[in-house]
Design an enzyme around this catalytic site. Sequence first.
Site, PDB file in Angstrom:
ATOM      1  N   ASP A  66      54.236  25.916 -19.893  1.00  0.00           N
ATOM      2  CA  ASP A  66      54.983  26.096 -21.137  1.00  0.00           C
ATOM      3  C   ASP A  66      56.353  25.465 -20.954  1.00  0.00           C
ATOM      4  OD1 ASP A  66      55.698  26.871 -23.662  1.00  0.00           O
ATOM      5  OD2 ASP A  66      56.287  28.887 -23.080  1.00  0.00           O
ATOM      6  N   ASP A  95      46.355  31.988 -24.565  1.00  0.00           N
ATOM      7  CA  ASP A  95      46.951  32.481 -23.324  1.00  0.00           C
ATOM      8  C   ASP A  95      47.688  33.757 -23.666  1.00  0.00           C
ATOM      9  OD1 ASP A  95      49.445  31.132 -24.539  1.00  0.00           O
ATOM     10  OD2 ASP A  95      50.216  32.244 -22.826  1.00  0.00           O
ATOM     11  N   CYS A 153      30.446  45.374 -17.266  1.00  0.00           N
ATOM     12  CA  CYS A 153      31.270  44.297 -16.708  1.00  0.00           C
ATOM     13  C   CYS A 153      30.717  43.796 -15.377  1.00  0.00           C
ATOM     14  CB  CYS A 153      32.701  44.801 -16.519  1.00  0.00           C
ATOM     15  SG  CYS A 153      33.819  43.531 -15.881  1.00  0.00           S
ATOM     16  N   CYS A 188      32.642  41.997 -13.222  1.00  0.00           N
ATOM     17  CA  CYS A 188      33.766  41.579 -12.381  1.00  0.00           C
ATOM     18  C   CYS A 188      33.699  42.208 -10.992  1.00  0.00           C
ATOM     19  CB  CYS A 188      35.102  41.923 -13.052  1.00  0.00           C
ATOM     20  SG  CYS A 188      35.675  43.617 -12.782  1.00  0.00           S
ATOM     21  N   CYS A 220      34.539  46.002 -10.959  1.00  0.00           N
ATOM     22  CA  CYS A 220      33.492  46.897 -11.469  1.00  0.00           C
ATOM     23  C   CYS A 220      32.270  46.923 -10.561  1.00  0.00           C
ATOM     24  CB  CYS A 220      33.105  46.490 -12.895  1.00  0.00           C
ATOM     25  SG  CYS A 220      34.362  46.950 -14.116  1.00  0.00           S
ATOM     26  N   HIS A 265      39.919  42.782 -13.368  1.00  0.00           N
ATOM     27  CA  HIS A 265      39.001  43.278 -14.400  1.00  0.00           C
ATOM     28  C   HIS A 265      39.394  42.795 -15.789  1.00  0.00           C
ATOM     29  CE1 HIS A 265      36.499  45.784 -16.930  1.00  0.00           C
ATOM     30  NE2 HIS A 265      37.592  45.964 -17.643  1.00  0.00           N
TER      31      HIS A 265
END
Length: 378
Positions: free
Chosen positions: A94, A267, A305, A307, A310, A336
């Site tokens: 940015d 984002d 999930c 991930c 998890c 997560h």
Amino acid sequence: MSKFGFTLLHTDKNSGARTGILHTPHGDVLTPMFMPVGTLATVKFVSPEELTAMKAGVILSNTYHLWLRPGEQVVKAAGGLHKFMNVDRPILTDSGGFQVFSLADSRKITEEGVTFKNHLNGDTMFLSPEKAIQIQNDLGADIIMSLDECPAYPSTHNYMKASVERTLRWAKRGKEAHQNENQALFGIVQGGDYADLREHCAKALVDMDFPGYSIGGTSVGEDKATLYRMIDHSIVHLPTHKPRYLMGVGSTDAILEGVLRGVDMFDCVLPTRIARHGTLMTSEGRLNIRNAKNEMDFGPIDPQCDCYTCQNYSRAYLRHLIRCDEGLGQRLLSIHNLRFLIKLTEEVRQAINEDRFTEFKDAYFKKHHLNSVNSRGF
RNA sequence: GGGGAGGUAGCGAAGUGGCUAAACGCGGUUGACUGUAAAUCAAUUCUCUCCGAGUUCGGCGGUUCGAAUCCGUCCCUCCCCA
């Protein structure tokens, strides 16, 4: 020839939602996508390996912050941002434009640029469109941003008009200063909630022919209905064969509304920030891991999930880590939440490719009691 | 045995006659967080039928219009010397 490009894959038959491929010098990534934010050349608590495992696409970093510390010359000497932070995936920086807004107490905007009193030691610093480009050239991200002004919401039409004109002049100056074809410079559409200014800004930027366009001036306190109007007023004037990036938006409802309108990139600090503070995004809605009800819950955050967190850790353990202020807790919760949003975009892409995005979005909103006016999807 | 210090809300700790249901910190509970000055911030934390009322500052008994604060007494804790 530039290594940057965008391939439009498929547009949903019933909406503006579309899938695509963003080509960058550090690989191709699929859109729509959610981009984790790593302001200070790190996604707080999350390693590059973990970002890879969760299938993150682009990650963000920030011109203003890296300019102050460690200084762009350090990053340049290291061989660029990718080598400096050991990331082998696309990076977007940015411009520092948002800091004009968030550090508004100690800034002065002139035609030439922005004078900041930096927040680290109070030094007076000056950021111009050309300086923002030079810093970003030195940092070496794949995608870089024009320096823009991100005015407060609401602002008067008069102020916004003057601000948009200045942002456009800055965009032109930045484009002229930017000579590295391996970095894609995006223009940023401003104009607040004013349809005429959004249109004017978008068209003027398109005339300058940027490789991609951002929709800015969002996530500055406006309500959801206004945010969606800002997108509508901007996006209809943007070319379909270029990527569209909605800046600073990361709640699930706003992402889906953005996708519906043809946004490709999002984002937001939201998933990582709320994770560090103990709040989780789940398929059943918001979950505060600190709550007493999780004390004896040895199941995962979200059974749906996939991930790392998890797959390996219980709510009870994560609650314990967060309550004890242990870094592992902040890391596991960040992993997560990021994976949750990335997985959401994977499902979004599949739905678009199968021409059922509106059904997908409607079902998601219904399940989570969301609406298109004022709901809070985290 | 002699000398000294002290017992305040879950914990630590202010307060030494009315402005004190009692500062502050921790702990507990809940909430917020959207291009990151954020491992941050906010609310709440004696009891109740929560407008309001009731019971608190080791126990009991006094003094006083009024006490966590003054007096008596009992219980308990800690430190030093023997």
